[in-house]
Design an enzyme around this catalytic site. Sequence first.
Site, short mmCIF file in Angstrom:
data_model
loop_
_atom_site.label_atom_id
_atom_site.label_comp_id
_atom_site.label_asym_id
_atom_site.label_seq_id
_atom_site.Cartn_x
_atom_site.Cartn_y
_atom_site.Cartn_z
CE1 TYR A 1 -2.98 6.66 12.95
CE2 TYR A 1 -4.62 5.16 13.84
CZ TYR A 1 -3.40 5.81 13.95
OH TYR A 1 -2.64 5.63 15.07
CD GLU B 1 -3.05 8.70 5.61
OE1 GLU B 1 -3.21 7.95 6.61
OE2 GLU B 1 -3.84 9.61 5.30
CE1 TYR C 1 -5.86 5.35 -7.35
CE2 TYR C 1 -7.99 4.62 -6.54
CZ TYR C 1 -6.61 4.62 -6.46
OH TYR C 1 -6.00 3.90 -5.48
CG HIS D 1 -9.45 -0.77 -1.16
ND1 HIS D 1 -10.12 0.43 -1.18
CD2 HIS D 1 -8.59 -0.72 -2.22
CE1 HIS D 1 -9.69 1.17 -2.19
NE2 HIS D 1 -8.76 0.49 -2.84
CD GLN E 1 -7.13 -3.61 -5.06
OE1 GLN E 1 -7.39 -3.50 -3.85
NE2 GLN E 1 -7.05 -2.54 -5.85
#
Length: 471
Positions: free
Chosen positions: A350, A340, A361, A248, A182
């Site tokens: 959070y 979220e 997953y 991430h 990513q």
Amino acid sequence: MKPLFSLVFCVLLLATSDAYSSSRAVRKVDDLYRENCQSCHGAGFFKDNEVRWMHGGSADEIARSIAEGHPERGMPAFGESLSAVEIQGLVVFLREKEKQARKSASPPARSDRSGIVPSRHAAFRIETVVEAGLEMPWALAFLPDGRRLVTERPGRVRVFDACWKTSTEPVQGTPPVLAKGQGGLLDVAVWTGGKEPWIYLALSDPAEDDSGKSMTKIARGKIRDNKWANEEVIFQAPLAFYSGSGVHFGSRMVFDEDLLYFIVGERGDQMAVQDPQRPQGKIYRMRADGSIPPGNPFENDARAMPGLWSLGHRNPQGLALDPRDRSLYATEHGPRGGDEFNRILPGANYGWPLVSFGMDYSGKPFTAFTEKEGMESPLHHWTPSIAACGLACMSGDAFAEWNGDFLAGGLRGELHRLRVRDGKVVESETLLSGFGRIRDVRCGPDGLVYLVLNDPGRIVRLVPAASDAPN
Ligand code: HEC
């Protein structure tokens, strides 16, 4: 109190094994459902795709139905035979079924023949502004002189003029990126506080020891004659935090005058997220030049990450400032379920990975907690996930009906509108679904909504239905 978090996390893991679980004993929800529920409820749960929650459809109410059953009506209680973690996993599973049922029952609103898409407050049309030629475009920013900047994840910045024309050459000399998984060149932002605009890039920085590791980094520079110049590093984590993980990174950046907010994703290292001394899973606030302004929440904790603003994040990829009261909002990818929308408050936690509306997953649930004392709950969450990516707060005259509303995109092809009043989401609407992979959402200086799409790479904009044909 903050340095205690990771310790508290470990203790919780040991002490409340029923509420948290990473153990192999947890079964996958698909199996749980097939073995325990399917005989009565059928494979799809909702008969004839008709969604009706007789006993309440909130996460809490569904969990209660499963745990306590409705014995008088023939639904056994599962609180004894299934753990709290497994029940939470089934809640996510039933939410997925709910979405499938709604989709089959009423396909999403599409534009009619005229190309007009209706919505609650404003009808709009979709115009393509960049049709082709972009590889994995990730972000869009507007320069004060009318030009636009687009990043491509493999590592390119392209400059477009006000008519969306671009030269064949990307900007030369931009920082190297490790385009793996990513990672790559991510966000772009413009700061106009100086004489000449500074361009900020968020990217996955390859470790200088050539180990193949990388980490989110923020750099700024200027673009002159299509060349990157005057580069300065704004944020770089110590080499020890670079990792071989390809997931991430975050990241998004937003300015509030001369203050810069940016995101560093959790990098697959869940244990780091609750630790203020480690960079992962955090939002930061710095001055535009990378110095630390007074008033940051951890300023008296010498060991906390410099600039730390909030923690407990998984992988936020949407960040927007409400220009009316200058409060900050972010959207964040959950795991399977539990994406979220959060209001970002200084020093707030959070909750990842201690609380979540989602599951693994693989279908293995891992937490029974959707909220916890001392942790911020999302203002809104999406289960199943929309793969939240890109967030804009609307302003300007073009869509005056949406002023102050947030538009949140998702890689699952959805665009959502959220209206916030007094710290609560009072309206939520799906504007688009089944639309393609929405990577970034921006409100342009013209007040129009710009969407950056992947697979294929394109840029489109939403214009009010009543407006004239494209220029
Ligand atoms: C023996 C049959 C049976 C089994 C097994 C069973 N259920 Fe049910 N369930 C029912 C019935 C009957 C109702 C409807 C109660 C009513 O009509 O009010 C129900 C209701 C529910 C509701 C509330 C739905 C609503 O409209 O609010 C949920 C949630 C639910 N079941 C989930 C499950 C899950 C998850 C499992 C497996 C772990 C399961 N059920 C297993 C028979 C069963």
